[in-house]
Design an enzyme around this catalytic site. Structure first.
Site, PDB file in Angstrom:
ATOM      1  N   ASP A 531      79.650 -33.647  70.730  1.00 37.99           N
ATOM      2  CA  ASP A 531      79.850 -34.287  72.098  1.00 37.99           C
ATOM      3  C   ASP A 531      79.901 -33.295  73.298  1.00 37.99           C
ATOM      4  O   ASP A 531      79.721 -32.052  72.986  1.00 37.99           O
ATOM      5  CB  ASP A 531      81.337 -34.981  71.956  1.00 37.99           C
ATOM      6  N   GLU A 611      55.796 -19.156  49.567  1.00 36.23           N
ATOM      7  CA  GLU A 611      56.928 -19.619  50.593  1.00 36.23           C
ATOM      8  C   GLU A 611      57.118 -18.747  51.530  1.00 36.23           C
ATOM      9  O   GLU A 611      57.335 -19.112  52.859  1.00 36.23           O
ATOM     10  CB  GLU A 611      58.051 -20.115  49.666  1.00 36.23           C
TER      11      GLU A 611
END
Ligand code: GLA
Length: 726
Positions: A531, A611
């Site tokens: 928030d 990777e």
């Protein structure tokens, strides 16, 4: 002048670049709301209509005029007991137990600069960028006063609202309900868009009609919550991403909240945003004042995309603070999904070495480094480094990590205590609990009473002594349960939920002042306290504990309506994903995480050579585009809850650079082609897509779009970078 008071008409007008907000003090001293929307001129009190309405009472001062009723008129700050039966913004219980509050105009002031709120986060702006309007209202009988605060950020198209309730009488009163914003719409029919969810699946988009009756969202969990975000949109029923009018209301608060949307008997709409009224009864002695957290308002007549860009700017520029407000965030690797509790100093050091080699900037030691924290059943509250587990002191570990060339960050959860901890054994009364009742446990832990200064001070001392042990450059502040026992031995019960949140803010304010160079990332089981209140202290928040790319696209989509990319913590994790078991390619996981503050959350030691090379490439690409992602305007180009693909773009302010990212969500036999249309380009500019070297007019990319490749497999993803030709 952004704020104008017209003496003869008794109107207050707030102008931003593209919007107008108007109020009027009427003949009886009531403050009526006239208008909020696209920029207008003149006195708009002609919008008020007066008819004799049955069962809608008339204030005594209206005499025999039965056409004047506060049950019908649009109000700026609604209260009980004045004949308005719609949702109240404010309910006060007077000393005599009555709940009437008849607020009449008592004065105003206008000043340069933006107001601040004591102990609460709020929008901030330089003296030139904002103005403040204060309107005083007073109940002449109880002497309750309300100071309505309006901040106007003209260029940013933002209006903020807050309210201060002052007990100007001689008896005690109780604030039973308090909102900071009440928006009345006399005409029109509207939808409410809110963002609901659950742990590991936050901020799903929901759009409903605002119908007769009240639709209420909110939190009683002590935090703003995974379940409902304290931010909503009110939109015309035909409003879309690209067209139509919409309003946003963002509550700058991290605790219990309530948003009520109501269509009344005359099809008028009222939406209030404020504190949750359950678990809240705030006593005010004579002379005391209560401040309602702020609501940020914004309006656009150009659809949700434009509204989001305005909120992103506001939060990035006027909520976030500190060193990292305007600077690149480190690409980090976090130990949580890499090792959970199963690590020692060597594990962290190895993570750092690998991180350095791959081009990352920081390693974060997550949960498990302190006290007797072998799993999540013990140790919270004992913020002493477990040197036995680490195999060295924290200082030594940090030095070794720094020697590899990466920064060091650490995880804390200051608001919590495990029953199995030295802190709890010494101070069982420091946990929020109700005498005579057994507490509800959440993740087998209790919540410390942060409304009490001595509790906060003790934890603060412990945390500082950890931070002082070495060069710690990042802190992840977690909060891993909802609050149940809203009871404090230290104070009046109706204050606890609010005072707890202010306690958290007080702690964070002290921490950020004492350690201004530390980047703090908020977290509450992922995005359970995502928030604007937290963002005032922590310029990024871990978006969700769900790191599965397919789910994350949707979580980040919901998050993007109000919150800018710079604040959204987003990491690449291992497959099969730990939350969903899906196996999504590293390429797609990378593109998904590149929408926010980018990082990794997996064991680097287990990566294959291939990777590792791919990750190096991802980090290089992220760093190339980091500024565009962090500061550019962000637009959603699809709805991943409905469409076959998720697409979004970041465009520089001068519209010359664009990064468009797309993840295909569906694949079927003999698949149809999807065309992604871009937004806000300059139509006559020629843009070159660097991957293919092909050139397109802006108008073509916006009106016809770009065909997406057809590729076999699950969730193929694409990143297109366009730059304008000179
Ligand atoms: C929460 C966080 C995770 C991790 C764990 C540690 O769930 O969201 O990222 O930090 O706590 O216990």
């Amino acid at each position: 002048m952004a704020i104008v008071y017209q003496e003869e008409e008794r109107t207050f007008t707030l102008h931003t670049r593209q919007t107008t907000y108007q109020m009027k003090i009427d003949n009886f001293g009531f403050l009526l709301h006239l208008y909020y929307g696209s920029r207008t001129a003149g006195n708009m009190d002609y919008l008020l209509t007066y008819y004799d309405r049955g069962f809608s009472g008339n204030p005594y001062d209206a005499g025999n005029d039965r056409t004047y009723s506060l049950d019908v008129l649009p109000l700026e700050y609604s209260t009980m007991g004045i004949g308005d039966y719609r949702n109240s913004a404010l309910v006060v219980r007077n000393h005599d137990e009555s709940e009437s509050c008849d607020l009449r105009y008592a004065g105003y002031s206008i000043r340069q600069g933006k107001y601040e709120l004591p102990g609460l986060p709020a929008v901030h702006a330089s003296l030139q960028d904002a103005q403040t309007l204060e309107i005083m209202l007073e109940d002449r009988v109880s002497k309750v006063q309300v100071r309505l605060l309006y901040g106007v950020l003209e260029e940013a198209d933002i209006i903020t609202r807050s309210a201060q309730i002052i007990n100007g009488g001689t008896d005690n009163i109780v604030v039973e309900k308090a909102a900071s914003a009440c928006l009345d719409f006399a005409g029109g029919a509207y939808d409410l868009i809110s963002f609901y969810g659950r742990h590991a699946m936050e901020r799903n988009y929901q759009r409903i009609r605002i119908a007769h009756g009240s639709h209420v969202i909110g939190s009683r969990r002590g935090t703003s919550s995974h379940q409902y975000n304290p931010a909503v949109m009110i939109a015309g029923q035909d409003t879309t991403e690209n067209h139509g009018e919409c309003y946003g209301m963002v509550f700058v608060y991290s605790g219990n909240f309530m948003c009520e949307a109501e269509q009344d008997q005359y099809n008028q709409t009222r939406v209030t945003m404020g504190l949750q009224n359950e678990l809240f009864h705030y006593p005010l002695a004579p002379g005391e004042m209560f401040t309602v957290p702020e609501t940020i308002l914004c309006y656009s007549d150009r659809g949700f995309g434009d509204l989001s860009v305005k909120f992103h700017c506001c939060i990035r520029e006027h909520i976030c603070r500190g060193k990292y407000k305007d600077s690149a965030r480190p690409v980090l690797v976090n130990s949580w999904e890499a090792a959970y509790f199963d690590f020692d100093g060597e594990t962290i050091l190895q993570l750092a070495k690998d991180a350095a080699e791959l081009g990352m900037n920081m390693v974060v030691m997550d949960d498990g480094w302190f006290g007797k924290r072998v799993d999540d059943n013990s140790g919270l509250g004992d913020w002493q480094v477990n040197e036995e587990k680490l195999g060295c002191t924290l200082g030594e570990l940090i030095r070794k990590v720094n020697d590899t060339g990466v920064k060091f960050g650490i995880w804390i959860e200051p608001e919590m205590v495990s029953e199995d901890s030295d802190l709890y054994r010494a101070h069982p009364d420091w946990a929020l609990q109700i005498p005579g009742r057994k507490s509800v446990r959440g993740r087998n832990q209790l919540v410390l009473d942060f409304s009490r200064t001595e509790v906060r001070d003790h934890i603060y001392g412990q945390i500082c002594s950890v931070l002082d042990q070495g060069n710690i450059e990042y802190v992840k502040w977690d909060m891993n349960r909802s609050i149940t026992e809203v009871y404090s031995s230290g104070s009046s019960q109706g204050k606890v939920a609010y005072d707890y949140v202010l306690g958290v803010y007080d702690f964070l304010e002290k921490l950020t002042t004492a350690y201004p160079d530390i980047l703090i990332e908020g977290c509450s089981g992922g995005g359970g306290r995502f928030d604007a209140g937290m963002l005032y202290y922590t310029p990024q928040i871990w978006c969700s504990d769900n790191t599965d790319a397919a789910d994350r696209l949707r979580i980040q989509y919901g998050t993007s309506f109000f919150y800018p990319m710079s604040v959204i913590g987003a990491h690449v994790s291992a497959v099969p994903n730990h939350q969903t078991g899906r196996n999504i390619s590293l390429h797609t996981r990378g593109i998904t995480a590149m929408t926010g503050a980018f990082g990794y959350e997996l064991s680097l030691a287990k990566l294959s050579g291939e990777e590792r090379e791919e990750i190096k490439g991802q980090i290089r690409r992220y760093k190339e585009h980091e500024e565009l992602i962090r500061t550019g305007n962000y637009y959603r180009l699809s709805n991943p809850f409905q469409d076959a693909y998720a697409a979004w773009m970041h465009i520089s302010k001068d519209k010359r650079q664009i990064l468009m990212q797309v993840v295909m969500l569906e694949n079927h036999g003999n698949m149809t082609v999807n065309y992604v249309r871009m937004k806000e380009l300059l139509p006559d500019l020629i843009y070159e897509e660097t991957g293919s070297g092909r050139c397109y007019y802006g108008s073509a990319l916006m009106n016809a779009g770009l065909p997406m490749p057809l590729e076999l497999g699950e969730y193929p993803a694409y990143q297109f970078y366009f730059s304008a030709r000179v």
